[in-house]
Design a protein around this motif. Structure first.
Motif: not given
Length: 145
Positions: A50-66, A75-82, A87-90
């Motif tokens: 998800a962190a690698r995908l988040a880097e590609r979708v950038g700050p205008t993208g969205k990531v939802m984690l289950f 940990y995953a949510r914090d890692r992605i926000l770092k 980024l819009n992360v839920s």
């Protein structure tokens, strides 16, 4: 009309984050995330993919984690926000079987979906989790403690 969904399934491994996601290059090639797109990661684990995908979708993208493991999910949510601070992360503490009922109305559609059907090394390395091979511990074997 929305773009067709892209789906990938991967395995597992270990790094400073306690887990090395496998097939990252292949997943990035297959899913081909672009700026502003949305990602649904059904098995977030420690957030490596998800962190690698988040880097590609950038700050205008969205990531939802289950994920079933609340510690790994946080940990995953914090890692992605770092990696992508605005980024819009839920994060949803549930397994992927619950996706139909746990994705809030209006959250989709998603441009891509990832399901890494392995488990995190952190879960096997902790004898208290009941999954360890190299250390004694209670027989539990749940991914959600």
């Amino acid at each position: 009309m929305s773009a067709p969904s892209r789906v990938s399934v991967a395995g597992s491994g270990m790094d400073p984050h306690g887990h090395v996601p496998v097939l990252v290059r292949e997943i990035l090639e297959l899913l081909a995330p672009s700026l502003g797109e949305s990602v649904l990661d059904l098995t977030a684990g420690r957030g490596g993919h998800a962190a690698r995908l988040a880097e590609r979708v950038g700050p205008t993208g969205k990531v939802m984690l289950f994920d079933r493991d609340p510690g790994n999910l946080a940990y995953a949510r914090d890692r992605i926000l770092k990696a992508v601070p605005s980024l819009n992360v839920s994060a949803v503490h549930a397994d992927f079987r619950s996706v139909a009922t746990m994705v809030p109305a209006g959250a989709g559609p998603f441009d891509m979906l990832l399901a890494d059907l392995g488990f995190a090394s952190t879960q096997v390395d902790d004898p208290a989790r009941g999954l360890a091979f190299s250390q004694d511990g209670p027989l539990d074997m749940r991914l959600d403690p």
